[in-house]
Design an enzyme around this catalytic site. Structure first.
Site, PDB file in Angstrom:
ATOM      1  N   ASP A  94       5.626  -1.144   1.344  1.00 54.16           N
ATOM      2  CA  ASP A  94       5.403  -0.453   2.385  1.00 54.16           C
ATOM      3  C   ASP A  94       4.600  -1.439   3.562  1.00 54.16           C
ATOM      4  O   ASP A  94       4.291  -0.811   4.741  1.00 54.16           O
ATOM      5  CB  ASP A  94       4.325   0.807   1.973  1.00 54.16           C
ATOM      6  CG  ASP A  94       3.326   0.303   1.504  1.00 54.16           C
ATOM      7  OD1 ASP A  94       2.878  -1.029   1.217  1.00 54.16           O
ATOM      8  OD2 ASP A  94       2.506   1.365   1.073  1.00 54.16           O
ATOM      9  N   SER A  95       4.533  -2.419   3.293  1.00 61.56           N
ATOM     10  CA  SER A  95       3.969  -3.588   4.461  1.00 61.56           C
ATOM     11  C   SER A  95       4.820  -3.395   5.435  1.00 61.56           C
ATOM     12  O   SER A  95       4.391  -4.036   6.491  1.00 61.56           O
ATOM     13  CB  SER A  95       3.845  -4.869   3.638  1.00 61.56           C
ATOM     14  OG  SER A  95       5.033  -5.156   3.059  1.00 61.56           O
ATOM     15  N   ASP A 133       8.595   0.701  -2.654  1.00 54.66           N
ATOM     16  CA  ASP A 133       7.131   1.212  -2.763  1.00 54.66           C
ATOM     17  C   ASP A 133       7.234   2.680  -2.520  1.00 54.66           C
ATOM     18  O   ASP A 133       7.789   3.038  -1.548  1.00 54.66           O
ATOM     19  CB  ASP A 133       6.518   0.434  -1.668  1.00 54.66           C
ATOM     20  CG  ASP A 133       5.426  -0.782  -1.998  1.00 54.66           C
ATOM     21  OD1 ASP A 133       4.986  -0.536  -3.151  1.00 54.66           O
ATOM     22  OD2 ASP A 133       4.806  -1.447  -1.133  1.00 54.66           O
ATOM     23  N   LYS A 171       7.502   1.179  -7.139  1.00 51.76           N
ATOM     24  CA  LYS A 171       6.129   0.761  -7.171  1.00 51.76           C
ATOM     25  C   LYS A 171       5.088   1.835  -6.684  1.00 51.76           C
ATOM     26  O   LYS A 171       5.377   2.405  -5.607  1.00 51.76           O
ATOM     27  CB  LYS A 171       5.733  -0.541  -6.558  1.00 51.76           C
ATOM     28  CG  LYS A 171       4.330  -1.266  -6.526  1.00 51.76           C
ATOM     29  CD  LYS A 171       4.249  -2.570  -6.236  1.00 51.76           C
ATOM     30  CE  LYS A 171       4.432  -2.961  -4.709  1.00 51.76           C
ATOM     31  NZ  LYS A 171       3.205  -2.384  -3.983  1.00 51.76           N
ATOM     32  N   GLU A 182       0.421   2.543  -6.057  1.00 55.66           N
ATOM     33  CA  GLU A 182      -0.863   1.782  -6.200  1.00 55.66           C
ATOM     34  C   GLU A 182      -1.920   2.577  -7.037  1.00 55.66           C
ATOM     35  O   GLU A 182      -1.816   4.065  -7.106  1.00 55.66           O
ATOM     36  CB  GLU A 182      -1.316   1.560  -4.730  1.00 55.66           C
ATOM     37  CG  GLU A 182      -0.469   0.524  -3.769  1.00 55.66           C
ATOM     38  CD  GLU A 182      -1.103   0.423  -2.512  1.00 55.66           C
ATOM     39  OE1 GLU A 182      -2.246   0.905  -2.289  1.00 55.66           O
ATOM     40  OE2 GLU A 182      -0.391  -0.190  -1.418  1.00 55.66           O
ATOM     41  N   GLU A 221      -3.017  -7.819  -6.730  1.00 52.27           N
ATOM     42  CA  GLU A 221      -3.182  -8.343  -5.247  1.00 52.27           C
ATOM     43  C   GLU A 221      -4.903  -8.769  -5.018  1.00 52.27           C
ATOM     44  O   GLU A 221      -5.797  -7.701  -5.479  1.00 52.27           O
ATOM     45  CB  GLU A 221      -2.704  -7.317  -4.430  1.00 52.27           C
ATOM     46  CG  GLU A 221      -2.715  -8.074  -2.843  1.00 52.27           C
ATOM     47  CD  GLU A 221      -2.317  -7.174  -1.851  1.00 52.27           C
ATOM     48  OE1 GLU A 221      -1.462  -5.940  -2.346  1.00 52.27           O
ATOM     49  OE2 GLU A 221      -2.425  -7.152  -0.845  1.00 52.27           O
TER      50      GLU A 221
HETATM   51  O1  KIV Z   1       3.852  -3.500   0.706  1.00 46.50           O
HETATM   52  C1  KIV Z   1       3.970  -4.797   0.186  1.00 46.50           C
HETATM   53  O2  KIV Z   1       4.869  -5.705   0.534  1.00 46.50           O
HETATM   54  C2  KIV Z   1       3.311  -4.996  -1.124  1.00 46.50           C
HETATM   55  C3  KIV Z   1       3.281  -6.592  -1.644  1.00 46.50           C
HETATM   56  C4  KIV Z   1       2.649  -7.249  -0.889  1.00 46.50           C
HETATM   57  C5  KIV Z   1       3.055  -6.674  -2.745  1.00 46.50           C
HETATM   58  O3  KIV Z   1       2.825  -4.200  -1.942  1.00 46.50           O
END
Ligand code: KIV
Length: 278
Positions: free
Chosen positions: A52-53, A91, A121, A123, A190
């Protein structure tokens, strides 16, 4: 190409392949958001993470919080289409899984069904373990994410390194153990102090994938645009730049602009000549 890749051949890597890399060959992971970038990186890595970056890197958002489920699904499907070897994990965005296990299941099921990815994924630590158990016992492979969790930026007041105090380090170890115990097949660690990530890696039975964590982790992940020099708004200390593609893009486009202005482009070879009609 990794030894792992060569052994497995053309089959797409699965979450079980990732789990099997605990204490063996390090898992190589990069973020991917688009089909062409996924294609460029596919055979060099084990895992493509649709992070989600992308909210910050592609869309210029201030944080990952405004990213939506629909955005993750569009980008996730593109990365699956653009790759055929790497395990693809998507994510879960903020607000799509925290309220209840049932809501998380609905969101994750959409991601799996509509993208074709191998797993999701999410959090969180102990507070998310009930949800992770709910998902993993219902066919949804989950990768955990502990330590610095960017979706909690408002709670933590920034993106500073986590686990500096004994109490916080203890809490992050408990988080990782709870997430592993709930059935996660791997865990991203992280932004923690190095000895903490090392200790968690030694303690839990599933692979850890570090970012700003420790070389002792079972794998490493970086945001691709960070490692390629395509994102410079903010560069954390843990990023190593392997190329300066942003500068190369600027040079290439400046040369194109000069050619257009000087009428050097298009040249005759870029034009279609009119063929005389018979
Ligand atoms: O959103 C993302 O790119 C991430 C990674 C940096 C682990 O969660």
């Amino acid at each position: 190409m990794t030894t792992k890749t060569a052994k497995i051949g053309s089959r797409r890597l699965s979450v079980r392949d990732m789990a099997a890399q605990k204490n063996t060959t390090p898992i190589v992971c990069v973020t991917a958001y688009t089909a062409p970038m996924a294609g460029f990186m596919d055979d060099a890595v084990d895992l493509l993470l649709v992070g989600d970056s992308l909210g910050m890197v592609l869309y210029g958002m201030d944080s990952t919080l405004p990213v939506t489920l629909d955005m993750m699904i569009q980008h996730g499907a593109a990365v699956v289409r653009g790759s055929k070897h790497a395990c693809v994990i998507v994510d879960m965005p903020f607000g799509s899984y925290q309220a209840s296990p049932a809501e998380a299941f609905k969101s994750c099921a959409r991601v799996l069904a509509e993208t074709g990815c191998a797993g999701v994924k999410l959090e969180g630590g102990q507070e998310m373990s009930e949800t992770i158990r709910f998902l993993t016992t219902r066919g949804i492979p989950v990768m955990g994410h502990v330590g610095l969790t960017p979706q909690s930026v408002n709670q933590f007041g920034g993106y500073g390194t986590r686990g500096k105090s004994k109490a916080e380090a203890r809490m992050i170890i408990d988080d990782a153990e709870a997430v592993a115990d709930a059935g996660a097949f791997a865990i991203v660690i992280e932004g923690t102090v190095e000895p903490l990530a090392r200790a968690i890696t030694a303690k839990i039975p599933v692979p850890t994938i570090g970012i700003g964590a420790s070389p002792a982790c079972d794998g490493q992940v970086l945001v691709t645009e960070d490692l390629l020099g395509l994102f410079s708004t903010f560069t954390p200390k843990f990023v190593k730049r392997y190329a300066e593609l942003g500068k190369a893009v600027n040079r290439a486009v400046a040369t194109y602009a000069a050619d257009v202005r000087a009428r050097r482009f298009p040249a005759p070879e870029h034009c279609v000549a009119a063929k005389p009609k018979p």
